[in-house]
Design a protein around this motif. Structure first.
Motif, mmCIF file in Angstrom:
data_model
loop_
_atom_site.group_PDB
_atom_site.id
_atom_site.type_symbol
_atom_site.label_atom_id
_atom_site.label_comp_id
_atom_site.label_asym_id
_atom_site.label_seq_id
_atom_site.Cartn_x
_atom_site.Cartn_y
_atom_site.Cartn_z
ATOM 1 N N PHE A 178 0.831 -1.199 0.000
ATOM 2 C CA PHE A 178 0.000 0.000 0.000
ATOM 3 C C PHE A 178 0.868 1.252 0.000
ATOM 4 O O PHE A 178 0.606 2.217 -0.719
ATOM 5 C CB PHE A 178 -0.917 0.018 1.228
ATOM 6 N N ARG A 179 1.929 1.251 0.817
ATOM 7 C CA ARG A 179 2.802 2.404 0.914
ATOM 8 C C ARG A 179 3.522 2.653 -0.423
ATOM 9 O O ARG A 179 3.624 3.795 -0.877
ATOM 10 C CB ARG A 179 3.822 2.191 2.033
ATOM 11 N N ALA A 180 3.989 1.570 -1.048
ATOM 12 C CA ALA A 180 4.688 1.708 -2.328
ATOM 13 C C ALA A 180 3.753 2.237 -3.404
ATOM 14 O O ALA A 180 4.129 3.103 -4.204
ATOM 15 C CB ALA A 180 5.279 0.363 -2.746
ATOM 16 N N GLN A 185 1.988 6.737 -6.905
ATOM 17 C CA GLN A 185 0.915 7.607 -7.373
ATOM 18 C C GLN A 185 1.196 9.060 -7.015
ATOM 19 O O GLN A 185 0.942 9.967 -7.812
ATOM 20 C CB GLN A 185 -0.420 7.149 -6.773
ATOM 21 N N ALA A 186 1.737 9.292 -5.808
ATOM 22 C CA ALA A 186 2.070 10.658 -5.406
ATOM 23 C C ALA A 186 3.139 11.234 -6.310
ATOM 24 O O ALA A 186 3.078 12.413 -6.706
ATOM 25 C CB ALA A 186 2.531 10.659 -3.948
ATOM 26 N N LEU A 187 4.123 10.421 -6.670
ATOM 27 C CA LEU A 187 5.199 10.863 -7.559
ATOM 28 C C LEU A 187 4.646 11.265 -8.917
ATOM 29 O O LEU A 187 4.939 12.353 -9.437
ATOM 30 C CB LEU A 187 6.228 9.741 -7.710
ATOM 31 N N SER A 188 3.825 10.408 -9.516
ATOM 32 C CA SER A 188 3.291 10.684 -10.851
ATOM 33 C C SER A 188 2.327 11.863 -10.845
ATOM 34 O O SER A 188 2.373 12.720 -11.729
ATOM 35 C CB SER A 188 2.581 9.439 -11.394
ATOM 36 N N CYS A 189 1.445 11.901 -9.848
ATOM 37 C CA CYS A 189 0.466 12.990 -9.795
ATOM 38 C C CYS A 189 1.146 14.337 -9.584
ATOM 39 O O CYS A 189 0.773 15.330 -10.212
ATOM 40 C CB CYS A 189 -0.545 12.731 -8.680
ATOM 41 N N SER A 190 2.137 14.382 -8.708
ATOM 42 C CA SER A 190 2.824 15.660 -8.457
ATOM 43 C C SER A 190 3.561 16.133 -9.702
ATOM 44 O O SER A 190 3.571 17.331 -10.009
ATOM 45 C CB SER A 190 3.790 15.514 -7.276
ATOM 46 N N LEU A 191 4.188 15.215 -10.442
ATOM 47 C CA LEU A 191 4.870 15.589 -11.679
ATOM 48 C C LEU A 191 3.876 16.114 -12.707
ATOM 49 O O LEU A 191 4.146 17.078 -13.426
ATOM 50 C CB LEU A 191 5.633 14.394 -12.246
ATOM 51 N N ALA A 192 2.718 15.465 -12.786
ATOM 52 C CA ALA A 192 1.704 15.913 -13.742
ATOM 53 C C ALA A 192 1.167 17.284 -13.368
ATOM 54 O O ALA A 192 1.004 18.163 -14.219
ATOM 55 C CB ALA A 192 0.566 14.893 -13.811
ATOM 56 N N LEU A 215 12.938 9.262 -4.486
ATOM 57 C CA LEU A 215 11.704 8.574 -4.883
ATOM 58 C C LEU A 215 11.765 8.154 -6.351
ATOM 59 O O LEU A 215 11.358 7.049 -6.719
ATOM 60 C CB LEU A 215 10.494 9.479 -4.661
ATOM 61 N N MET A 216 12.262 9.048 -7.207
ATOM 62 C CA MET A 216 12.355 8.741 -8.628
ATOM 63 C C MET A 216 13.286 7.554 -8.866
ATOM 64 O O MET A 216 12.986 6.666 -9.666
ATOM 65 C CB MET A 216 12.852 9.963 -9.401
ATOM 66 N N GLU A 217 14.407 7.536 -8.170
ATOM 67 C CA GLU A 217 15.346 6.422 -8.328
ATOM 68 C C GLU A 217 14.759 5.137 -7.769
ATOM 69 O O GLU A 217 14.950 4.052 -8.327
ATOM 70 C CB GLU A 217 16.663 6.762 -7.629
ATOM 71 N N LYS A 218 14.025 5.250 -6.664
ATOM 72 C CA LYS A 218 13.428 4.075 -6.030
ATOM 73 C C LYS A 218 12.457 3.368 -6.957
ATOM 74 O O LYS A 218 12.396 2.135 -7.002
ATOM 75 C CB LYS A 218 12.713 4.494 -4.739
ATOM 76 N N ARG A 221 12.345 5.750 -12.150
ATOM 77 C CA ARG A 221 11.884 6.820 -13.032
ATOM 78 C C ARG A 221 13.048 7.432 -13.809
ATOM 79 O O ARG A 221 12.889 8.395 -14.519
ATOM 80 C CB ARG A 221 11.197 7.932 -12.221
ATOM 81 N N GLY A 222 14.246 6.864 -13.649
ATOM 82 C CA GLY A 222 15.398 7.395 -14.354
ATOM 83 C C GLY A 222 16.073 8.486 -13.539
ATOM 84 O O GLY A 222 15.512 9.024 -12.590
ATOM 85 N N HIS A 223 17.297 8.826 -13.906
ATOM 86 C CA HIS A 223 18.011 9.887 -13.202
ATOM 87 C C HIS A 223 17.423 11.230 -13.599
ATOM 88 O O HIS A 223 17.257 11.521 -14.781
ATOM 89 C CB HIS A 223 19.502 9.853 -13.564
#
Length: 239
Positions: A178-180, A185-192, A215-218, A221-223
């Motif tokens: 759930f945490r992952a 989702q938080a990473l993608s939504c914030s970027l959008a 978070l991106m590396e985890k 999502r690439g460097h």
């Protein structure tokens, strides 16, 4: 007058046969003949025409399962052969939904008018279960463009509720899973929402840029340096 069909037009190139899993058995037999012989005859003609082209097919259902159900011919399946690529459904790649939705909105804007997705609309898209997969996403976005009479698209324009959640997708998940999922989702939504601006996305999540990079590396999502310039929005797709 003589008319070249799609197969003949594809000589020396590629032909995409979309949704081949929807062909009936009779239509599959016609395809099999072409795949076996590599040639066709025009209607009313008598001279065979050699077809040298790459055939690409798409299917929304596993063809092996259709073969077992006797709804797809195994000889057609093996004649197609070649490289098989399996794409995961939208519900298994939710982190891609904001970027996909934005690209679809731009390409299908009505009369050149492009309306952005509001924050609530992005959340509703990410949380939806997507039983209709990519086609459902296309249709809901078209609906949103047609029904939206504001500056940005809302969940109700898409036919989605703000509290729409995917109960089936979140059942039997551990706390760590759930945490992952929440972090992705938080990473993608914030970027959008920040239009790919790293600093702005970090501020939305109320974390430092360093934490955002981690978070991106985890989540592979690439460097960030490969895809972003600090303080500006990149051109191109999300990594």
């Amino acid at each position: 007058s003589a008319h070249a069909g799609r197969l003949e037009q594809a000589i020396g190139g590629s032909l995409i046969l979309s949704s081949i899993d929807e062909l009936n058995l009779e239509q599959q037999s016609a395809i099999l003949r072409f795949l076996q012989e590599g040639q066709i005859e025009r209607i009313g003609g008598s001279n065979p025409i050699r077809i040298d082209s790459r055939i690409i097919t798409t299917a929304s259902q596993p063809l092996t399962e259709l073969i077992e159900a006797e709804r797809f011919r195994s000889d057609v399946y093996y004649r197609l052969g070649g490289l098989e690529i399996k794409l995961p459904p939208l519900r298994d790649r939710r982190e891609d939904i904001p970027a996909l939705a934005e690209a679809l909105l731009v390409s299908s804007a009505l009369g050149g008018e492009h309306k952005p997705l509001g924050d609530a609309a992005i959340r509703s898209l990410v949380n939806h279960s997507w039983p209709g997969n990519f086609r459902e996403l296309q249709n809901r976005l078209r609906q949103g463009l047609l029904l939206c009479d504001r500056d940005e698209i809302k969940p109700e324009d898409l036919g989605l509720a703000q509290a729409d959640t995917d109960d089936a997708a979140t059942s039997n998940l551990s706390l760590e899973e759930f945490r992952a999922r929440a972090e992705r989702q938080a990473l993608s939504c914030s970027l959008a929402l920040a239009h790919d601006n790293i600093s702005a996305a970090a501020r939305i999540l109320k974390i430092s840029r360093v934490s955002f990079y981690r978070l991106m590396e985890k989540y592979n999502r690439g460097h960030p340096g490969d895809h972003y310039r600090q303080g500006s929005s990149p051109k191109g797709d999300l990594p």
